[in-house]
Design an enzyme around this catalytic site. Structure first.
Site, mmCIF file in Angstrom:
data_model
loop_
_atom_site.group_PDB
_atom_site.id
_atom_site.type_symbol
_atom_site.label_atom_id
_atom_site.label_comp_id
_atom_site.label_asym_id
_atom_site.label_seq_id
_atom_site.Cartn_x
_atom_site.Cartn_y
_atom_site.Cartn_z
ATOM 1 C CD GLU A 179 -3.302 0.942 0.736
ATOM 2 O OE1 GLU A 179 -3.288 0.005 0.123
ATOM 3 O OE2 GLU A 179 -3.704 2.043 0.574
ATOM 4 C CG ASP A 180 1.360 2.702 3.361
ATOM 5 O OD1 ASP A 180 0.211 3.179 2.736
ATOM 6 O OD2 ASP A 180 1.424 2.499 4.460
#
Ligand code: MN
Length: 735
Positions: free
Chosen positions: A93-94
């Site tokens: 996700e990051d």
């Protein structure tokens, strides 16, 4: 005031390693050959990819995945794959790391779980779509691999534990989601310890005053309680050991949230809640002696203290659907106080605390697994998903918290249903076709209607007829999510057929009127008849509710009908509302990020008054409504429509009054009402709108609607009312 943050990188590195080693210690019991290397590899990857990131608190980001992995290992009892996934849960996700990278390094299974975790992580920041859809996605992943949900719960728990640095509106949103869905999910998966902590943490942010009040009260009497528990436990401990049982006997405090629930439910002050703690007897038993040992301990306890016969719960013989096994009884303590005693073995206790994962560990020894059945049910429900995600979620959620009853088939097979389930629920539980054609049932050989509420232990035989079809009002008869979704999809199918028919009729009618049959015209007709969809138009035509003459009427003035689509709630914003307001400036409440003065109304469900913790909610047709953060509807609103929540704050200067309700209980005494009204109207100069009083055999129970300035004003009034002779309780109520 901002403080400069000075970071000692070397010290931080040491701290990271320290936390990593603590994680290894926590996972020790499940580690097999090669596992340590896998965990190290995941840790290194997470450390490297999050290296420039920090949390809101200023701490290195890696603290978070380590903590989530630690919770997964220690508090849920998950193994190496889950620990690896927890360490890596935020990287896709990051950071730049892709799922392919994960699959190459850790294999397919790990990649799949992380994919699931990544898909549902959007729940946090989405600003535009319904949360319910996200929740549904999350449940879909549950059907794939329960570990996704378990790791997500660990993630949520750590975020809740470290939420102090978040802005207030985020705290409210996250806390609402937690109380609305995550805590019920933890409950359903048998994770009692995590469920209680999630509830308490949510309450800490949603209703901080009450939370602090109860925490303070609990702390005040801590020593006294410890002494009572010691005295209560001593004789049990002695006899249990005399009789050759190996057991740990201790007192365990109940959660603040559960105490508050009890106060609300029974409408009693803190002082009258008797079960602030429970006594636990945890037995060390050989597998074959478990049940006998539990009853032996029960017999010892009830020889010492008189039990309340209505409060015996035997989840040892029939475990709860989430796997919980325990024997509960409530006995009269030495000082005339009821005390709850929970008896179970170490195995049962581990399942009670850690839920699902522990359940699997013991799977070989326990034959019937309620949790497996439940997950199977979730899978079935999801394979036939409702178009309306929020509907689905509400049905589903209802089933998360309910207690079960046990029902027998004519052949003696055991079926578990939620409390309140009806004969019709049972029919759908047996088979969709049995449910769809159900016309009645025989319960314990007696004929009953489909709406009959089943009782624990009933034996049920379903009567069907091939002429029967599901009806709209069946939705009010059933409680299980399964029956509801089956009935809905069958009704939908029915409607689709009717609409199909209506469409043909309409085509013919339009042709006879020489109107072209096209989407635009059909939509114009729907708006003209004020119908929400073209399908509704077709249905109305098929049912003869719209006839040729109605369409002719449309022709005569229909051309002026605007075909603008109705405003969608997603389009609403503070700015949108602002532009709609013509004057009408109000002074007492500041709303939105820049604390503007905007028109609003106070929600009737919780009647906020100045001083209450509040938020604004953008409604579809009534502008901004102000609710209390502890309003019974708040969690649902914030969890599902977070993007429509706006900040709101009271502006202190105004001398306006607000309607609120007080419930006053006491011993009826000559002049009691006079004394109460004297305090309210003479001493406090407060206006009353209404008084309702009930007196029953000397007990006074009154509801008074009054106008006050703010919470301080109200609290002072309550304090003084409590001083009136005979008054034993004064509580504020909402509606
Ligand atoms: Mn996370």
């Amino acid at each position: 005031m901002k403080t400069e943050l000075v970071i000692d990188l070397e010290a931080e590195k040491q701290e990271i390693l320290k936390r990593y080693r603590a994680l290894l210690r926590a996972s020790k019991s499940t580690l097999q050959k090669g596992d340590k290397k896998e965990i190290r590899k995941a840790f290194d990857m997470a450390l490297e990819s999050h290296k420039d990131m920090r949390r809101k608190s200023g701490e290195p980001y890696i603290y978070h995945p380590i903590a989530v992995a630690q919770i997964a290992a220690e508090e849920i009892g998950l193994g190496t794959t889950s620990i690896v996934c927890a360490l890596l849960h935020d990287v896709v996700e990051d950071t730049d790391i892709t799922l392919e990278d994960i699959e190459r390094e850790f294999g397919k299974k790990t990649a799949k779980i992380i994919d699931g975790l990544t898909k549902i992580s959007g729940v946090f920041d989405t600003n535009s779509s319904l949360q319910a859809e996200n929740f549904r996605k999350m449940l879909l992943t549950l059907a794939d691999d329960v570990r996704v949900i378990l790791i997500k719960l660990a993630d949520r728990l750590h975020n809740m534990r470290t939420m102090d640095f978040m802005p207030r509106h985020k705290q409210l949103k996250i806390a609402s989601e937690t109380i609305y869905l995550y805590a019920p999910l933890a409950h359903r998966l048998g994770l009692y310890a995590i469920k209680s902590e999630l509830e308490d943490l949510s309450m800490k942010y949603l209703d901080p005053d009450t939370y602090k009040f109860i925490a303070k009260k609990l702390n005040e009497k801590k020593a006294e309680r410890a002494l009572f528990i010691k005295k209560f436990v001593e004789p049990i401990d002695e006899i249990v050991h005399e009789q050759g049982l190996v057991a740990d006997v201790y007192g365990r405090p109940k959660s603040i949230h559960s105490i508050w629930n009890k106060m609300k439910k029974k409408n009693i002050p803190f002082e009258e809640v008797y079960d602030l703690f429970a006594i636990r007897i945890i037995l060390d038993s050989a597998p074959e002696n478990e049940k006998a040992d539990c009853w032996k301990a029960y017999s010892i306890v009830t020889d010492l203290y008189r039990p309340n016969p209505d409060r015996l719960r035997d989840w040892v013989s029939s475990p709860k659907g989430n796997g919980y096994e325990s024997l509960h009884t409530t006995v009269m303590g030495p000082r005339g106080q009821w005390v709850e005693v929970q008896i179970r073995t170490q195995r049962m206790n581990e399942i009670a605390e850690k839920g699902f994962a522990a359940h699997w560990k013991y799977k070989e020894s326990s034959n019937d697994n309620g949790l497996d059945q439940w997950i199977q049910k979730v899978r079935e429900m999801l394979s036939n998903p409702e178009a309306n995600a929020l509907d689905f979620l509400d049905d589903f959620k209802m089933n998360l918290f309910s207690d079960e009853i046990f029902i027998f088939t004519p052949k003696g097979a055991l079926i578990q249903l939620p409390l309140g389930a009806t004969a019709l629920d049972f029919a759908f539980e047996i088979h969709t076709d049995v449910g769809a054609t159900c016309i009645g049932a025989k319960v314990n050989h007696k004929l009953v209607p489909i709406s009959y509420k089943l009782q624990n232990g009933d034996q049920v035989e379903i009567i069907t007829s091939s002429k029967q079809t599901p009806k709209e009002d069946w939705l009010n008869v059933v409680v299980t999510a399964k029956a509801k979704s089956k009935i809905k999809s069958s009704l939908k199918e029915e409607k689709r057929k009717i609409a199909e028919n209506g469409k043909e009729i309409l085509e013919r009618k339009l042709k006879s009127l020489k109107i072209t049959y096209n989407t635009e015209n059909i939509q114009k007709l729907s708006y003209f008849f004020k119908l929400p969809s073209t399908q509704e138009l077709f249905v109305n035509v098929a049912l003869g509710k719209i006839e040729l003459k109605d369409i002719k009427e449309y022709l005569s003035n229909g051309k002026e009908v605007e075909s603008r689509s109705p405003e969608r709630p997603e389009n609403l914003s503070v700015d949108g509302i602002k532009s709609k307001i013509k004057g009408g400036e109000s002074d007492i409440l500041l709303i939105g990020e820049d604390m503007q003065r905007i028109d609003y109304t106070l929600a009737a469900c919780c009647n906020p008054i100045p001083g209450d913790d509040v938020f604004g909610f953008i409604t579809v047709s009534e502008g901004i409504k102000i609710h209390r953060t502890n309003c019974p509807n708040a969690a649902q609103l914030m969890a599902n429509y977070g993007y429509r929540v706006v900040k709101a704050k009271w502006n202190k200067q105004q001398e306006l009054t607000f309607l609120t309700g007080l419930r006053i209980v006491g011993i009826d005494d000559v002049g009691l009402i006079n004394n109460i009204t004297r305090v309210i109207s003479t001493d406090f100069k407060v206006n009353m709108r209404s008084i309702t009083v009930d007196t029953n055999e000397g007990i006074f129970d009154g509801s008074i609607m009054i106008f006050v300035n703010d919470t301080e004003h109200l609290e002072n009034l309550i304090k003084n009312l409590l001083k009136v002779r005979g008054v034993t309780g004064v509580t504020r109520f909402d509606a």
